[in-house]
Design an enzyme around this catalytic site. Structure first.
Site, mmCIF file in Angstrom:
data_model
loop_
_atom_site.group_PDB
_atom_site.id
_atom_site.type_symbol
_atom_site.label_atom_id
_atom_site.label_comp_id
_atom_site.label_asym_id
_atom_site.label_seq_id
_atom_site.Cartn_x
_atom_site.Cartn_y
_atom_site.Cartn_z
ATOM 1 N N SER A 1 11.765 7.390 7.896
ATOM 2 C CA SER A 1 11.337 7.122 9.266
ATOM 3 C C SER A 1 11.818 5.746 9.672
ATOM 4 C CB SER A 1 9.812 7.206 9.334
ATOM 5 O OG SER A 1 9.369 6.893 10.636
ATOM 6 N N GLY B 1 6.828 -1.420 6.190
ATOM 7 C CA GLY B 1 8.236 -1.812 6.194
ATOM 8 C C GLY B 1 9.138 -0.870 6.957
ATOM 9 N N GLU B 2 10.345 -1.347 7.198
ATOM 10 C CA GLU B 2 11.358 -0.575 7.916
ATOM 11 C C GLU B 2 12.478 -0.262 6.912
ATOM 12 O OE1 GLU B 2 12.233 1.053 10.737
ATOM 13 O OE2 GLU B 2 14.145 1.235 9.696
ATOM 14 N N CYS C 1 -1.470 5.996 9.930
ATOM 15 C CA CYS C 1 -0.228 5.388 10.417
ATOM 16 C C CYS C 1 -0.492 4.047 11.081
ATOM 17 C CB CYS C 1 0.432 6.261 11.472
ATOM 18 S SG CYS C 1 0.873 7.867 10.882
ATOM 19 N N CYS D 1 1.361 -1.812 16.003
ATOM 20 C CA CYS D 1 1.303 -1.551 14.560
ATOM 21 C C CYS D 1 0.715 -2.741 13.811
ATOM 22 C CB CYS D 1 2.711 -1.254 14.041
ATOM 23 S SG CYS D 1 2.755 -0.939 12.262
ATOM 24 N N SER E 1 11.261 6.689 15.200
ATOM 25 C CA SER E 1 10.091 6.178 15.921
ATOM 26 C C SER E 1 10.524 5.796 17.327
ATOM 27 C CB SER E 1 9.521 4.961 15.182
ATOM 28 O OG SER E 1 8.882 5.391 13.999
ATOM 29 N N LEU E 2 10.366 6.735 18.263
ATOM 30 C CA LEU E 2 10.904 6.540 19.617
ATOM 31 C C LEU E 2 9.905 5.794 20.499
ATOM 32 C CD1 LEU E 2 13.563 7.352 21.001
ATOM 33 C CD2 LEU E 2 12.305 9.236 22.054
ATOM 34 N N CYS F 1 6.457 -6.221 7.470
ATOM 35 C CA CYS F 1 7.536 -5.624 8.274
ATOM 36 C C CYS F 1 7.970 -6.632 9.327
ATOM 37 C CB CYS F 1 7.039 -4.349 8.955
ATOM 38 S SG CYS F 1 8.333 -3.458 9.855
ATOM 39 N N GLU G 1 0.830 -1.197 0.000
ATOM 40 C CA GLU G 1 0.000 0.000 0.000
ATOM 41 C C GLU G 1 0.868 1.252 0.000
ATOM 42 O OE1 GLU G 1 -4.168 -1.418 1.982
ATOM 43 O OE2 GLU G 1 -2.595 -0.891 3.387
ATOM 44 N N ASN H 1 -3.827 5.105 16.509
ATOM 45 C CA ASN H 1 -4.941 4.717 15.637
ATOM 46 C C ASN H 1 -5.350 3.318 16.056
ATOM 47 O OD1 ASN H 1 -4.946 7.080 13.993
ATOM 48 N ND2 ASN H 1 -3.093 6.313 13.010
HETATM 49 N N1 SAH Z 1 9.216 1.290 10.142
HETATM 50 C C1 SAH Z 1 9.352 2.726 10.064
HETATM 51 C C2 SAH Z 1 8.445 3.323 9.043
HETATM 52 C C3 SAH Z 1 6.951 3.247 9.387
HETATM 53 S S1 SAH Z 1 6.457 4.838 9.795
HETATM 54 C C4 SAH Z 1 9.136 3.317 11.432
HETATM 55 O O1 SAH Z 1 8.650 2.622 12.322
HETATM 56 O O2 SAH Z 1 9.491 4.468 11.651
HETATM 57 C C5 SAH Z 1 4.912 4.599 10.499
HETATM 58 C C6 SAH Z 1 4.782 5.374 11.799
HETATM 59 O O3 SAH Z 1 3.475 5.128 12.322
HETATM 60 C C7 SAH Z 1 5.780 4.881 12.821
HETATM 61 O O4 SAH Z 1 6.208 5.920 13.655
HETATM 62 C C8 SAH Z 1 4.917 3.905 13.593
HETATM 63 O O5 SAH Z 1 5.420 3.620 14.841
HETATM 64 C C9 SAH Z 1 3.598 4.638 13.646
HETATM 65 N N2 SAH Z 1 2.475 3.759 13.960
HETATM 66 C C10 SAH Z 1 2.419 2.420 13.819
HETATM 67 N N3 SAH Z 1 1.240 1.946 14.248
HETATM 68 C C11 SAH Z 1 0.522 3.008 14.658
HETATM 69 C C12 SAH Z 1 -0.786 3.165 15.192
HETATM 70 N N4 SAH Z 1 -1.595 2.123 15.369
HETATM 71 N N5 SAH Z 1 -1.197 4.413 15.502
HETATM 72 C C13 SAH Z 1 -0.405 5.483 15.290
HETATM 73 N N6 SAH Z 1 0.836 5.394 14.793
HETATM 74 C C14 SAH Z 1 1.308 4.167 14.485
#
Ligand code: SAH
Length: 361
Positions: free
Chosen positions: A196, A164-165, A338, A122, A219-220, A115, A95, A295
């Site tokens: 990211s 994906g990462e 996200c 997630c 993504s902390l 991922c 997607e 979300n």
């Molecule tokens: N793998 C990379 C790229 C994905 S970015 C990364 O983790 O940074 C997608 C962003 O959305 C990341 O910061 C992830 O942690 C966040 N995310 C994942 N699931 C989510 C959710 N259910 N609600 C809000 N943010 C979420």
């Protein structure tokens, strides 16, 4: 000649395309024209490339191809966000999302099918990893979105925040960014790209040495090692402290900052104490914080905090001098927000069948 043995021009950078032409006994300068057709004008059929000599067009048609993800489905949210389900050459799905007016026009691009990171909140993580995308499949998403939306001649940003990462698929991701940056293609500058990552440390150190530098988002999501071990499992390998040290060393240009993404989970990481700890952790880093209220989805065992709680957290950061924004969730009605990207095959397929798919059967 079958398609599989053709040279796939979607996978190569301009200097490689020049070499392909030289190998075909053709002048190298045609490479630029071909690049422009593919990226600036969105044509992948060599017969359309009207400024190329006829014999070259014929030769390209038999020896080369430009593999392009196919649009399987497009869904438009009430807020204009548009989610694309794309089918890859091997039948796998990914997607990509167009997010309008944020204020920029933004394409959210995937780097893997599924991922491997398994972040606890997630949905994509629940799919597991099927395979890496190729550079051509990553850059190809941008081609497909830009041409489907009639935006080939417009400015847009890309964020590698889809499935994906990106730092778990380093080579292909960086090659895709170089393809997108080429002045004969989209000519995107690093400032219009954001990578990211959960912080795959060796790859992050390598990114620090790249000539083409995207903006960095980390993504902390947690403020202690224990908390992050649970939420972002790769923390058990590359811990929070090491990650922040790497961020301190990361070369950022004047006036630029690293974005720290922080998904907010009710009663897990959303207390005032967490906010104060976050301020201390970010000390000495040119940082801004992007809060992502969760979300929610049935498969995710956490709750979204109230707006009041999110505001309180944000205020603690901003009162202590940290720039903070709260991400407005876009496209939730079409599951494009996200962490909500998950392809149908994974949503509906039984585990046995999924295993077979993973093994490529
Ligand atoms: N793998 C990379 C790229 C994905 S970015 C990364 O983790 O940074 C997608 C962003 O959305 C990341 O910061 C992830 O942690 C966040 N995310 C994942 N699931 C989510 C959710 N259910 N609600 C809000 N943010 C979420």
């Amino acid at each position: 000649m079958s398609t599989t043995s053709r040279i796939d021009l979607a996978e190569i950078e301009l200097p490689e395309l020049e070499q392909v032409l030289a190998d075909l006994g053709q002048p190298r300068f045609h490479a630029r024209q071909i690049f422009q057709w593919i990226y600036k004008r969105g044509h992948v059929d060599f017969a359309d490339m009207s400024d190329l000599p006829r014999d070259l067009r014929a030769q390209l048609s038999t020896e080369c191809a430009v593999t392009t993800p196919a649009v399987e489905r497009m869904e438009r949210s009430i807020d204009g966000t548009t989610k694309f389900l794309l089918r890859l050459r091997d039948g796998k799905f990914i997607e990509s999302v167009f997010i309008p007016d944020t204020p920029a026009q933004t394409f959210c691009i995937s780097t893997q099918v599924g991922c491997a990171m398994k972040c606890a909140f997630c949905l994509t993580g629940k799919m597991g990893i099927y395979r890496n995308l190729t550079a051509g499949e990553i850059a190809g998403q941008v081609r497909v979105l830009a041409s489907s939306l009639g935006m080939l001649d417009q400015r847009f940003n890309i964020v590698l925040m889809g499935m994906g990462e990106p730092l778990h698929n380093y080579e292909a991701t960086m090659k895709a960014l170089r393809i997108l940056a080429d002045e004969h293609g989209f000519g995107m500058s690093g400032r219009r790209m954001t990578l990211s990552t959960v912080g795959v440390l060796p790859a992050l150190e390598r990114l620090a040495t790249e000539p083409l530098m995207p903006n960095l988002a980390i993504s902390l999501h947690a403020t202690t090692e224990d908390q992050r071990d649970l939420l972002v499992p790769i923390n058990r390998k590359y811990g929070l402290k090491e990650l922040l040290d790497a961020c301190r060393r990361f070369p950022i240009k004047r006036r630029e900052r690293i974005t720290f993404e922080y998904v907010m989970l009710q009663d897990v990481n959303d207390s005032p104490e967490d906010a104060r700890r976050l301020v201390r952790l970010l000390h000495g880093i040119r940082a801004k914080v992007n809060l992502l209220p969760l979300n929610e989805a049935p498969a995710i065992p956490f709750d979204r905090p109230s707006d009041d709680r999110v505001d309180r957290f944000a205020r603690i950061l901003s009162e202590r001098g940290i720039t903070v924004s709260v991400r407005k969730s876009r496209g939730r009605d079409i599951r494009a927000a996200c962490g909500q990207l998950i392809t149908d095959s994974a949503r509906t397929t039984a585990p046995g069948k999924r295993l077979a798919m993973l093994m490529g059967t």
